[in-house]
Design a protein around this motif. Structure first.
Motif, PDB file in Angstrom:
ATOM      1  N   ASP A   1       0.874  -1.175   0.000  1.00  0.00           N
ATOM      2  CA  ASP A   1       0.000   0.000   0.000  1.00  0.00           C
ATOM      3  C   ASP A   1       0.907   1.219   0.000  1.00  0.00           C
ATOM      4  OD1 ASP A   1      -1.963   1.902   0.270  1.00  0.00           O
ATOM      5  OD2 ASP A   1      -2.332   1.492   2.401  1.00  0.00           O
ATOM      6  N   PHE A   2       1.277   1.679  -1.189  1.00  0.00           N
ATOM      7  CA  PHE A   2       2.244   2.776  -1.333  1.00  0.00           C
ATOM      8  C   PHE A   2       1.533   4.108  -1.165  1.00  0.00           C
ATOM      9  CE2 PHE A   2       4.991   5.802  -3.421  1.00  0.00           C
ATOM     10  CZ  PHE A   2       6.284   5.335  -3.180  1.00  0.00           C
ATOM     11  N   ARG A   3       2.012   4.918  -0.217  1.00  0.00           N
ATOM     12  CA  ARG A   3       1.394   6.202   0.091  1.00  0.00           C
ATOM     13  C   ARG A   3       2.431   7.315  -0.011  1.00  0.00           C
ATOM     14  NH1 ARG A   3       0.145   3.146   5.358  1.00  0.00           N
ATOM     15  NH2 ARG A   3       1.516   1.760   4.175  1.00  0.00           N
ATOM     16  N   GLU A   4       2.081   8.353  -0.735  1.00  0.00           N
ATOM     17  CA  GLU A   4       2.996   9.481  -0.902  1.00  0.00           C
ATOM     18  C   GLU A   4       2.289  10.775  -0.521  1.00  0.00           C
ATOM     19  OE1 GLU A   4       5.635  11.746  -4.362  1.00  0.00           O
ATOM     20  OE2 GLU A   4       4.432   9.980  -4.877  1.00  0.00           O
ATOM     21  N   THR A   5       2.986  11.601   0.259  1.00  0.00           N
ATOM     22  CA  THR A   5       2.521  12.947   0.565  1.00  0.00           C
ATOM     23  C   THR A   5       3.561  13.940   0.057  1.00  0.00           C
ATOM     24  OG1 THR A   5       3.623  13.160   2.726  1.00  0.00           O
ATOM     25  CG2 THR A   5       1.484  12.018   2.675  1.00  0.00           C
ATOM     26  N   ASP A   6       3.348  15.203   0.333  1.00  0.00           N
ATOM     27  CA  ASP A   6       4.326  16.217  -0.079  1.00  0.00           C
ATOM     28  C   ASP A   6       5.663  16.028   0.618  1.00  0.00           C
ATOM     29  OD1 ASP A   6       2.463  17.366  -1.728  1.00  0.00           O
ATOM     30  OD2 ASP A   6       1.874  18.920  -0.286  1.00  0.00           O
ATOM     31  N   THR A   7       5.645  15.393   1.808  1.00  0.00           N
ATOM     32  CA  THR A   7       6.869  15.326   2.609  1.00  0.00           C
ATOM     33  C   THR A   7       7.385  13.919   2.863  1.00  0.00           C
ATOM     34  OG1 THR A   7       5.541  15.333   4.648  1.00  0.00           O
ATOM     35  CG2 THR A   7       6.313  17.472   3.814  1.00  0.00           C
ATOM     36  N   THR A   8       6.564  12.877   2.628  1.00  0.00           N
ATOM     37  CA  THR A   8       6.982  11.522   2.977  1.00  0.00           C
ATOM     38  C   THR A   8       6.572  10.513   1.906  1.00  0.00           C
ATOM     39  OG1 THR A   8       4.925  10.999   4.160  1.00  0.00           O
ATOM     40  CG2 THR A   8       6.730  11.978   5.454  1.00  0.00           C
ATOM     41  N   VAL A   9       7.224   9.361   1.954  1.00  0.00           N
ATOM     42  CA  VAL A   9       6.741   8.168   1.260  1.00  0.00           C
ATOM     43  C   VAL A   9       6.587   7.079   2.306  1.00  0.00           C
ATOM     44  CG1 VAL A   9       7.617   8.661  -1.038  1.00  0.00           C
ATOM     45  CG2 VAL A   9       9.100   7.536   0.617  1.00  0.00           C
ATOM     46  N   GLN A  10       5.571   6.234   2.132  1.00  0.00           N
ATOM     47  CA  GLN A  10       5.284   5.178   3.099  1.00  0.00           C
ATOM     48  C   GLN A  10       4.855   3.928   2.352  1.00  0.00           C
ATOM     49  OE1 GLN A  10       2.414   6.210   6.146  1.00  0.00           O
ATOM     50  NE2 GLN A  10       3.209   4.639   7.515  1.00  0.00           N
ATOM     51  N   SER A  11       5.450   2.792   2.732  1.00  0.00           N
ATOM     52  CA  SER A  11       5.149   1.543   2.048  1.00  0.00           C
ATOM     53  C   SER A  11       5.866   0.412   2.776  1.00  0.00           C
ATOM     54  CB  SER A  11       5.647   1.601   0.593  1.00  0.00           C
ATOM     55  OG  SER A  11       5.489   0.358  -0.060  1.00  0.00           O
ATOM     56  N   CYS A  12       5.483  -0.811   2.481  1.00  0.00           N
ATOM     57  CA  CYS A  12       6.354  -1.923   2.830  1.00  0.00           C
ATOM     58  C   CYS A  12       7.593  -1.872   1.927  1.00  0.00           C
ATOM     59  CB  CYS A  12       5.638  -3.262   2.634  1.00  0.00           C
ATOM     60  SG  CYS A  12       5.069  -3.562   0.938  1.00  0.00           S
ATOM     61  N   TYR A  13       8.666  -2.423   2.431  1.00  0.00           N
ATOM     62  CA  TYR A  13       9.884  -2.704   1.650  1.00  0.00           C
ATOM     63  C   TYR A  13      10.623  -1.478   1.138  1.00  0.00           C
ATOM     64  CZ  TYR A  13       7.795  -7.273   2.102  1.00  0.00           C
ATOM     65  OH  TYR A  13       7.230  -8.407   2.619  1.00  0.00           O
ATOM     66  N   LEU A  14      10.426  -0.310   1.788  1.00  0.00           N
ATOM     67  CA  LEU A  14      11.343   0.793   1.519  1.00  0.00           C
ATOM     68  C   LEU A  14      12.770   0.357   1.863  1.00  0.00           C
ATOM     69  CD1 LEU A  14       9.280   3.870   2.788  1.00  0.00           C
ATOM     70  CD2 LEU A  14       9.641   3.100   0.432  1.00  0.00           C
ATOM     71  N   ASP A  15      12.890  -0.536   2.831  1.00  0.00           N
ATOM     72  CA  ASP A  15      14.123  -1.272   3.098  1.00  0.00           C
ATOM     73  C   ASP A  15      14.042  -2.564   2.281  1.00  0.00           C
ATOM     74  OD1 ASP A  15      16.282  -2.676   4.095  1.00  0.00           O
ATOM     75  OD2 ASP A  15      15.461  -2.924   6.105  1.00  0.00           O
ATOM     76  N   ASN A  16      14.667  -2.683   1.117  1.00  0.00           N
ATOM     77  CA  ASN A  16      15.675  -1.756   0.660  1.00  0.00           C
ATOM     78  C   ASN A  16      15.388  -1.272  -0.760  1.00  0.00           C
ATOM     79  OD1 ASN A  16      18.136  -0.297   0.761  1.00  0.00           O
ATOM     80  ND2 ASN A  16      19.112  -1.893  -0.434  1.00  0.00           N
ATOM     81  N   ARG A  17      14.108  -1.192  -1.125  1.00  0.00           N
ATOM     82  CA  ARG A  17      13.817  -0.696  -2.465  1.00  0.00           C
ATOM     83  C   ARG A  17      14.231   0.759  -2.609  1.00  0.00           C
ATOM     84  NH1 ARG A  17      10.453  -5.010  -3.699  1.00  0.00           N
ATOM     85  NH2 ARG A  17      11.534  -6.652  -2.534  1.00  0.00           N
ATOM     86  N   LEU A  18      14.258   1.489  -1.508  1.00  0.00           N
ATOM     87  CA  LEU A  18      14.736   2.861  -1.575  1.00  0.00           C
ATOM     88  C   LEU A  18      16.246   2.900  -1.815  1.00  0.00           C
ATOM     89  CD1 LEU A  18      14.100   5.819  -1.468  1.00  0.00           C
ATOM     90  CD2 LEU A  18      14.081   5.707   1.031  1.00  0.00           C
ATOM     91  N   GLY A  19      16.984   1.951  -1.238  1.00  0.00           N
ATOM     92  CA  GLY A  19      18.412   1.851  -1.535  1.00  0.00           C
ATOM     93  C   GLY A  19      18.666   1.493  -2.987  1.00  0.00           C
ATOM     94  N   VAL A  20      17.805   0.624  -3.553  1.00  0.00           N
ATOM     95  CA  VAL A  20      17.901   0.269  -4.968  1.00  0.00           C
ATOM     96  C   VAL A  20      17.552   1.481  -5.833  1.00  0.00           C
ATOM     97  CG1 VAL A  20      16.890  -1.175  -6.779  1.00  0.00           C
ATOM     98  CG2 VAL A  20      17.435  -2.164  -4.540  1.00  0.00           C
ATOM     99  N   TRP A  21      16.489   2.188  -5.465  1.00  0.00           N
ATOM    100  CA  TRP A  21      16.107   3.416  -6.179  1.00  0.00           C
ATOM    101  C   TRP A  21      17.269   4.414  -6.183  1.00  0.00           C
ATOM    102  CZ3 TRP A  21      15.944   8.504  -4.634  1.00  0.00           C
ATOM    103  CH2 TRP A  21      15.220   9.398  -5.423  1.00  0.00           C
ATOM    104  N   ASN A  22      17.906   4.590  -5.037  1.00  0.00           N
ATOM    105  CA  ASN A  22      19.039   5.508  -4.932  1.00  0.00           C
ATOM    106  C   ASN A  22      20.159   5.105  -5.892  1.00  0.00           C
ATOM    107  OD1 ASN A  22      20.690   7.619  -3.385  1.00  0.00           O
ATOM    108  ND2 ASN A  22      21.899   5.774  -3.006  1.00  0.00           N
ATOM    109  N   ALA A  23      20.449   3.807  -5.954  1.00  0.00           N
ATOM    110  CA  ALA A  23      21.506   3.325  -6.840  1.00  0.00           C
ATOM    111  C   ALA A  23      21.147   3.538  -8.306  1.00  0.00           C
ATOM    112  CB  ALA A  23      21.786   1.854  -6.560  1.00  0.00           C
ATOM    113  N   LEU A  24      19.886   3.298  -8.664  1.00  0.00           N
ATOM    114  CA  LEU A  24      19.458   3.510 -10.044  1.00  0.00           C
ATOM    115  C   LEU A  24      19.529   4.980 -10.435  1.00  0.00           C
ATOM    116  CD1 LEU A  24      16.380   1.108 -10.268  1.00  0.00           C
ATOM    117  CD2 LEU A  24      18.592   0.818 -11.400  1.00  0.00           C
ATOM    118  N   ARG A  25      19.115   5.853  -9.544  1.00  0.00           N
ATOM    119  CA  ARG A  25      19.214   7.294  -9.827  1.00  0.00           C
ATOM    120  C   ARG A  25      20.671   7.739  -9.929  1.00  0.00           C
ATOM    121  NH1 ARG A  25      15.378  10.862  -8.903  1.00  0.00           N
ATOM    122  NH2 ARG A  25      16.815  12.034 -10.242  1.00  0.00           N
TER     123      ARG A  25
END
Length: 304
Positions: free
Chosen positions: A134-158
């Protein structure tokens, strides 16, 4: 954040990362013509489900693990944990077995307290279940399962978009004891002579590390990196004026464990945005920390 949303929605529990690996290979093929430098892509059976991207004349490698926590179906509706997931009853779990799609809830055995599932039928043993996304985005945050470590993967791709010299490594099994970084690190060291690493992973909001105050540079967790290397990173971050925090923990680990325990002389530093609600379906990260994480990695890969 659409790329991050997509990454979070692809199930990839430790040991079964293949779907996410294939997505990344397709993404790299499509996106890489727009990157400043075209990488050499190392992937395939000899690398299992891992991917190595080699840019230019590399000096530093970035490690980001693909896998997530989850559950394996055992017998009699029992579940075995993959890594360390939160065990709150009623959490929505999804998967697929030979009989079709699965959308069930997490339960608990009254006698043993061990995790179970509640569903309209028995699930094939060995099936992996993961949190419903259940991916939720606001102006200031992102919230979801598995930000650990999809956010690390996103960072590497960017990071790949502007990277000229460096290595990006997408590893497997990190959440459940590791097992891939040892052979990846050996190949990188022996082939390219690279022996310094950054760990693109997500850390915790604690009493000393706060959301919105910048990416965390870890001085230690259950392991201790070489101080002179970490100090170089601190000086670069300070000189660049990138918001950051210093983290000191006595527990926890990452892909760095296999680097430090390996036979090659790797230096490493864990650098990641802090999240709250760790290992739950509701992990949350401040967008300011995401921005500072990417900015610091871009600066470090230019200067280290």
């Amino acid at each position: 954040m659409e790329l991050l949303r997509t990454l979070c929605q692809i199930p990839a529990p430790a040991g079964n990362e293949a779907a996410l690996t294939q997505f990344l290979l397709n993404y790299i093929q499509t996106a890489s013509p727009g990157w400043q430098t075209q990488p050499t892509v190392l992937a395939g059976e000899q690398w299992q489900d891992c991917i190595i991207l080699v840019f230019g004349q590399p000096r530093t490698a970035v490690f980001a693990h693909l896998d997530s926590i989850g559950f394996t179906v055992r017998y009699g509706r029992q579940l075995v944990r993959i890594g360390g997931p939160v065990l709150d009853e009623g959490i929505r779990l999804v998967g697929r077995d030979s009989q079709g799609e699965i959308d069930c809830t997490l339960g608990s055995d009254e006698e043993t307290g061990q995790p179970t599932y509640e569903f309209t039928r028995d699930i094939d043993r060995g099936t992996e279940l993961t949190y419903y996304c259940d991916f939720r985005e606001t102006d200031t945050t992102v919230q979801s399962c598995y930000l650990d470590n999809r956010l690390g993967v996103w960072n590497a791709l960017r990071l790949c978009e502007t990277l000229q010299d460096g290595i990006i490594v997408f590893s497997c099994w990190e959440e459940h004891g590791g097992g891939s970084v040892a052979y990846l690190a050996k190949h990188i060291y022996e082939t390219y002579g690279v022996r310094q690493a950054l760990i693109s992973d997500i850390t915790w909001v604690t009493e000393g590390v706060h959301a919105g105050q910048g990416v965390a540079i870890s001085l230690r967790d259950s392991l201790i990196p070489r101080r002179s290397y970490v100090e170089r990173i601190r000086r670069i971050a300070e000189a660049a004026g990138i918001p950051h925090q210093l983290e000191v923990e006595g527990s926890g680990g990452s892909d760095a464990k296999e680097l430090q325990h390996g036979a090659q002389p790797w230096d490493w530093c864990f650098i990641g945005a802090p999240e709250d609600n760790v290992h739950s379906p509701d992990e949350i990260v401040d967008k300011r920390d995401i921005a500072s994480m990417l900015a610091l990695y871009q600066e470090l890969m230019r200067q280290l």
